[in-house]
Scaffold this motif. Structure first.
Motif, PDB file in Angstrom:
ATOM      1  N   HIS A 191      40.859  40.338  59.156  1.00 13.60           N
ATOM      2  CA  HIS A 191      39.530  40.481  58.540  1.00 13.60           C
ATOM      3  C   HIS A 191      39.641  41.223  57.210  1.00 13.60           C
ATOM      4  N   VAL A 192      40.413  42.296  57.171  1.00  7.93           N
ATOM      5  CA  VAL A 192      40.592  43.061  55.941  1.00  7.93           C
ATOM      6  C   VAL A 192      41.289  42.219  54.878  1.00  7.93           C
ATOM      7  N   SER A 193      42.338  41.498  55.275  1.00  8.55           N
ATOM      8  CA  SER A 193      43.087  40.680  54.317  1.00  8.55           C
ATOM      9  C   SER A 193      42.217  39.587  53.711  1.00  8.55           C
ATOM     10  N   LEU A 194      41.377  38.961  54.531  1.00 11.75           N
ATOM     11  CA  LEU A 194      40.513  37.897  54.023  1.00 11.75           C
ATOM     12  C   LEU A 194      39.491  38.452  53.033  1.00 11.75           C
ATOM     13  N   ILE A 195      38.894  39.595  53.352  1.00 11.26           N
ATOM     14  CA  ILE A 195      37.908  40.187  52.444  1.00 11.26           C
ATOM     15  C   ILE A 195      38.551  40.526  51.101  1.00 11.26           C
ATOM     16  N   VAL A 196      39.685  41.198  51.146  1.00 14.98           N
ATOM     17  CA  VAL A 196      40.360  41.607  49.914  1.00 14.98           C
ATOM     18  C   VAL A 196      40.848  40.386  49.137  1.00 14.98           C
ATOM     19  N   ALA A 197      41.397  39.393  49.837  1.00 12.27           N
ATOM     20  CA  ALA A 197      41.928  38.210  49.160  1.00 12.27           C
ATOM     21  C   ALA A 197      40.817  37.418  48.469  1.00 12.27           C
ATOM     22  N   LEU A 198      39.715  37.183  49.150  1.00 12.43           N
ATOM     23  CA  LEU A 198      38.631  36.397  48.559  1.00 12.43           C
ATOM     24  C   LEU A 198      37.972  37.149  47.397  1.00 12.43           C
ATOM     25  N   ALA A 199      37.757  38.452  47.582  1.00 10.84           N
ATOM     26  CA  ALA A 199      37.121  39.233  46.518  1.00 10.84           C
ATOM     27  C   ALA A 199      38.016  39.328  45.286  1.00 10.84           C
ATOM     28  N   SER A 200      39.283  39.652  45.486  1.00  9.28           N
ATOM     29  CA  SER A 200      40.186  39.779  44.339  1.00  9.28           C
ATOM     30  C   SER A 200      40.422  38.431  43.670  1.00  9.28           C
ATOM     31  N   ALA A 201      40.471  37.337  44.443  1.00 14.98           N
ATOM     32  CA  ALA A 201      40.662  36.011  43.849  1.00 14.98           C
ATOM     33  C   ALA A 201      39.455  35.620  43.009  1.00 14.98           C
ATOM     34  N   ALA A 202      38.254  35.912  43.496  1.00 14.09           N
ATOM     35  CA  ALA A 202      37.051  35.587  42.726  1.00 14.09           C
ATOM     36  C   ALA A 202      37.005  36.369  41.418  1.00 14.09           C
ATOM     37  N   ILE A 203      37.324  37.661  41.485  1.00 15.08           N
ATOM     38  CA  ILE A 203      37.298  38.486  40.278  1.00 15.08           C
ATOM     39  C   ILE A 203      38.398  38.046  39.307  1.00 15.08           C
ATOM     40  N   SER A 204      39.592  37.797  39.816  1.00 18.21           N
ATOM     41  CA  SER A 204      40.697  37.378  38.952  1.00 18.21           C
ATOM     42  C   SER A 204      40.405  36.051  38.276  1.00 18.21           C
ATOM     43  N   THR A 205      39.829  35.115  39.024  1.00 18.40           N
ATOM     44  CA  THR A 205      39.511  33.810  38.451  1.00 18.40           C
ATOM     45  C   THR A 205      38.435  33.924  37.384  1.00 18.40           C
ATOM     46  N   ALA A 206      37.408  34.734  37.648  1.00 17.66           N
ATOM     47  CA  ALA A 206      36.334  34.904  36.671  1.00 17.66           C
ATOM     48  C   ALA A 206      36.852  35.546  35.385  1.00 17.66           C
ATOM     49  N   ILE A 207      37.600  36.631  35.522  1.00 14.08           N
ATOM     50  CA  ILE A 207      38.140  37.302  34.342  1.00 14.08           C
ATOM     51  C   ILE A 207      39.140  36.396  33.628  1.00 14.08           C
ATOM     52  N   GLY A 208      39.975  35.719  34.390  1.00 12.09           N
ATOM     53  CA  GLY A 208      40.954  34.826  33.782  1.00 12.09           C
ATOM     54  C   GLY A 208      40.303  33.683  33.027  1.00 12.09           C
ATOM     55  N   ALA A 209      39.198  33.141  33.560  1.00  8.83           N
ATOM     56  CA  ALA A 209      38.504  32.052  32.870  1.00  8.83           C
ATOM     57  C   ALA A 209      37.901  32.525  31.554  1.00  8.83           C
ATOM     58  N   LEU A 210      37.230  33.663  31.595  1.00 12.28           N
ATOM     59  CA  LEU A 210      36.624  34.185  30.364  1.00 12.28           C
ATOM     60  C   LEU A 210      37.679  34.523  29.321  1.00 12.28           C
ATOM     61  N   ALA A 211      38.760  35.163  29.769  1.00 16.96           N
ATOM     62  CA  ALA A 211      39.823  35.526  28.827  1.00 16.96           C
ATOM     63  C   ALA A 211      40.523  34.289  28.268  1.00 16.96           C
ATOM     64  N   ALA A 212      40.771  33.289  29.120  1.00 15.72           N
ATOM     65  CA  ALA A 212      41.458  32.086  28.662  1.00 15.72           C
ATOM     66  C   ALA A 212      40.628  31.320  27.639  1.00 15.72           C
ATOM     67  N   VAL A 213      39.332  31.188  27.906  1.00 11.64           N
ATOM     68  CA  VAL A 213      38.466  30.480  26.962  1.00 11.64           C
ATOM     69  C   VAL A 213      38.363  31.249  25.650  1.00 11.64           C
ATOM     70  N   ALA A 214      38.265  32.571  25.747  1.00 11.98           N
ATOM     71  CA  ALA A 214      38.165  33.378  24.529  1.00 11.98           C
ATOM     72  C   ALA A 214      39.431  33.281  23.697  1.00 11.98           C
ATOM     73  N   ILE A 215      40.594  33.319  24.336  1.00  8.61           N
ATOM     74  CA  ILE A 215      41.863  33.298  23.602  1.00  8.61           C
ATOM     75  C   ILE A 215      42.109  31.934  22.963  1.00  8.61           C
ATOM     76  N   THR A 216      41.765  30.864  23.679  1.00  4.85           N
ATOM     77  CA  THR A 216      42.053  29.523  23.175  1.00  4.85           C
ATOM     78  C   THR A 216      40.959  28.969  22.267  1.00  4.85           C
ATOM     79  N   ARG A 217      39.744  29.516  22.350  1.00  9.06           N
ATOM     80  CA  ARG A 217      38.631  28.932  21.611  1.00  9.06           C
ATOM     81  C   ARG A 217      38.069  29.833  20.508  1.00  9.06           C
TER      82      ARG A 217
END
Length: 274
Positions: free
Chosen positions: A73-99
């Motif tokens: 239960h702990v691993s799933l909560i941490v994995a889903l939360a960190s993946a969502a945050i990493s993907t969101a930040i990574g998307a914004l940073a990637a678009v900003a750097i390339t565009r």
């Protein structure tokens, strides 16, 4: 009359054949421990080296173990939360750097990739020292921050590669039709990045779920993850219960892989045909 073969044809054919067999044997050597682990998960006895009959009892014990259930239960909560945050930040940073062109763009790209070249144990110790200095209690928050720190470079690189291949004329056409920057991003850029976003999310979640080093330094009371629980069980020796848990994790990983391939492989093949 057949054309003469080029010099060294037999040697090249022999080397190609040998390289194929070496590759196959290497993969078999790497996968053999996993096969043995899964096989002995069905062992009726407690031995992990002597086969004593077929049984599913160890899977039942894993299912009824409340400590493993809590760690999962702990691993799933941490994995889903960190993946969502990493993907969101990574998307914004990637678009900003390339565009976009802005001061410090190269520095931002290097900073996002820095955790890839730093030992994870160094990042874990540094984060632990910082949290202790700031008086932050270790728990879900510190674990999510630590896992985001580890997984965000991978998410950024995946999305950045996809963003760099987008056709800017589509965004210009949307702007000509009256769309503002947010509408263009939401209705034009984001749908094109959907496969990369999904891939980055799955990879980030997998990295977080399997993480042991960062979890060791950032976990608190009541936030023991599944890898930490398995590591603590190994201190008492390898048991078929651990083998059964490992077999279930292998099956889950294969299911996720098949899901990703079934969802996006046809789309990739269709794109390549074009």
């Amino acid at each position: 009359m057949s054309a003469p073969r080029a010099p060294g044809w037999a040697t090249r054919t022999f080397l190609h054949g040998i390289s194929g067999w070496i590759t196959l044997l290497t993969y078999l050597f790497m996968l053999a421990p996993i096969v043995i682990l899964i096989a002995f998960a069905f062992n009726a006895g407690k031995s992990t080296v002597v086969w004593q009959g077929f049984s599913l009892d160890w899977f039942g014990k894993v299912w009824s173990n409340r400590h493993i259930a809590r760690a999962l239960h702990v691993s799933l909560i941490v994995a889903l939360a960190s993946a969502a945050i990493s993907t969101a930040i990574g998307a914004l940073a990637a678009v900003a750097i390339t565009r976009r062109q802005f001061p410090g763009r190269d520095v931002l790209g290097a900073a996002l990739a820095a955790p890839l070249v730093l030992p994870e144990i160094v990042l874990g110790v540094a984060l632990l020292v910082f949290m202790s200095f700031a008086g932050v209690t270790l728990g879900y928050g510190t674990m999510i921050v630590g896992h985001v720190l580890v997984s965000i470079p991978f998410a950024t690189l995946i999305i950045r590669a996809a963003a760099s291949s987008l056709d800017p004329r589509l965004e210009n056409a949307a702007a000509d039709l009256g769309a503002n920057e947010w509408q263009t991003f939401r209705m034009v850029t984001l749908p094109q990045l959907a496969p990369a976003l999904f891939t980055a999310f799955i990879l980030s979640a997998t990295l977080s779920f399997d993480n042991l080093v960062m979890s060791t330094f950032t976990s608190g009371v009541g936030t023991t993850t599944l890898p930490l629980r398995i590591y603590s069980m190994l201190k008492l020796g390898i048991t078929p219960e651990i083998n059964a848990l490992g077999a279930l994790m292998v099956v889950a990983n294969v299911a996720i892989l098949l899901l990703v391939m079934g969802r996006y492989l046809p789309l990739m093949l269709k794109t390549n045909r074009r």
